[in-house]
Design a protein around this motif. Structure first.
Motif, PDB file in Angstrom:
ATOM      1  N   PHE A  12      -1.705 -17.181  32.700  1.00  0.00           N
ATOM      2  CA  PHE A  12      -1.113 -18.486  32.926  1.00  0.00           C
ATOM      3  C   PHE A  12       0.340 -18.486  32.470  1.00  0.00           C
ATOM      4  N   PRO A  13       1.202 -19.223  33.147  1.00  0.00           N
ATOM      5  CA  PRO A  13       2.579 -19.338  32.677  1.00  0.00           C
ATOM      6  C   PRO A  13       2.595 -19.914  31.258  1.00  0.00           C
ATOM      7  N   ARG A  14       3.564 -19.527  30.464  1.00  0.00           N
ATOM      8  CA  ARG A  14       3.636 -19.910  29.054  1.00  0.00           C
ATOM      9  C   ARG A  14       3.606 -21.424  28.851  1.00  0.00           C
ATOM     10  N   LYS A  15       4.167 -22.201  29.744  1.00  0.00           N
ATOM     11  CA  LYS A  15       4.232 -23.639  29.546  1.00  0.00           C
ATOM     12  C   LYS A  15       2.979 -24.371  30.036  1.00  0.00           C
ATOM     13  N   THR A  16       2.046 -23.670  30.633  1.00  0.00           N
ATOM     14  CA  THR A  16       0.826 -24.299  31.101  1.00  0.00           C
ATOM     15  C   THR A  16      -0.028 -24.731  29.910  1.00  0.00           C
ATOM     16  N   MET A  17      -0.501 -25.969  29.946  1.00  0.00           N
ATOM     17  CA  MET A  17      -1.384 -26.465  28.901  1.00  0.00           C
ATOM     18  C   MET A  17      -2.813 -26.377  29.403  1.00  0.00           C
ATOM     19  N   SER A  65     -11.952 -29.595  20.438  1.00  0.00           N
ATOM     20  CA  SER A  65     -11.149 -29.836  21.627  1.00  0.00           C
ATOM     21  C   SER A  65      -9.698 -29.605  21.232  1.00  0.00           C
ATOM     22  N   MET A  66      -8.940 -28.953  22.118  1.00  0.00           N
ATOM     23  CA  MET A  66      -7.542 -28.687  21.824  1.00  0.00           C
ATOM     24  C   MET A  66      -6.772 -28.419  23.099  1.00  0.00           C
ATOM     25  N   ASP A  67      -5.454 -28.561  22.994  1.00  0.00           N
ATOM     26  CA  ASP A  67      -4.568 -28.150  24.082  1.00  0.00           C
ATOM     27  C   ASP A  67      -4.026 -26.781  23.716  1.00  0.00           C
ATOM     28  N   GLN A  98     -12.782 -24.581  29.789  1.00  0.00           N
ATOM     29  CA  GLN A  98     -11.540 -25.231  30.195  1.00  0.00           C
ATOM     30  C   GLN A  98     -11.911 -26.581  30.794  1.00  0.00           C
ATOM     31  N   LEU A  99     -11.300 -27.634  30.310  1.00  0.00           N
ATOM     32  CA  LEU A  99     -11.589 -28.996  30.765  1.00  0.00           C
ATOM     33  C   LEU A  99     -10.507 -29.468  31.729  1.00  0.00           C
ATOM     34  N   GLN A 100     -10.901 -30.341  32.626  1.00  0.00           N
ATOM     35  CA  GLN A 100      -9.929 -30.955  33.521  1.00  0.00           C
ATOM     36  C   GLN A 100     -10.359 -32.402  33.773  1.00  0.00           C
ATOM     37  N   PRO A 101      -9.390 -33.275  34.029  1.00  0.00           N
ATOM     38  CA  PRO A 101      -9.712 -34.684  34.254  1.00  0.00           C
ATOM     39  C   PRO A 101     -10.620 -34.847  35.480  1.00  0.00           C
ATOM     40  N   MET A 102     -11.483 -35.843  35.420  1.00  0.00           N
ATOM     41  CA  MET A 102     -12.342 -36.149  36.568  1.00  0.00           C
ATOM     42  C   MET A 102     -11.498 -36.785  37.666  1.00  0.00           C
TER      43      MET A 102
END
Length: 104
Positions: A12-17, A65-67, A98-102
């Motif tokens: 993943f690119p470094r700035k990707t959260m 949970s974390m970013d 890995q979580l993502q918004p619904m």
């Protein structure tokens, strides 16, 4: 003995959260013992993640949970020999999601 459900390719690119959730199962220690060790590592953890929330499920399970902003450093932490020693002593099993918004 150890279970890692981790990102198979950390490109993943470094700035990707990455909004990440980790279920931690403790076979040779209690939640309180694990939490103390987790808190002791908070300075090094800050090098790859932020906005950490830790919840106690029971005496042998936690959900975190974390970013994650540097997944390569997180992967390196899990592969570090000292970390592997701690995991073995505490009997830790990590399930990483890995979580993502619904959508909707």
């Amino acid at each position: 003995l150890f279970q890692y459900l981790f990102y198979p390719s950390l490109t993943f690119p470094r700035k990707t959260m990455l909004n990440t959730m980790v279920i931690v199962k403790m076979n040779n220690c209690t939640y309180d013992e694990w939490k103390k060790a987790f808190d002791d590592d908070s300075a090094s953890d800050a090098e790859f993640m932020r906005d950490v929330i830790v919840g106690k499920v029971d005496d042998h399970t936690a959900i975190c949970s974390m970013d994650v902003f540097d997944p390569e450093k997180m992967q390196a932490m899990f592969e570090d020999p000292e970390m592997k020693k701690i995991e073995e002593e505490m009997g830790l099993v990590h399930e990483v999601y890995q979580l993502q918004p619904m959508q909707g």
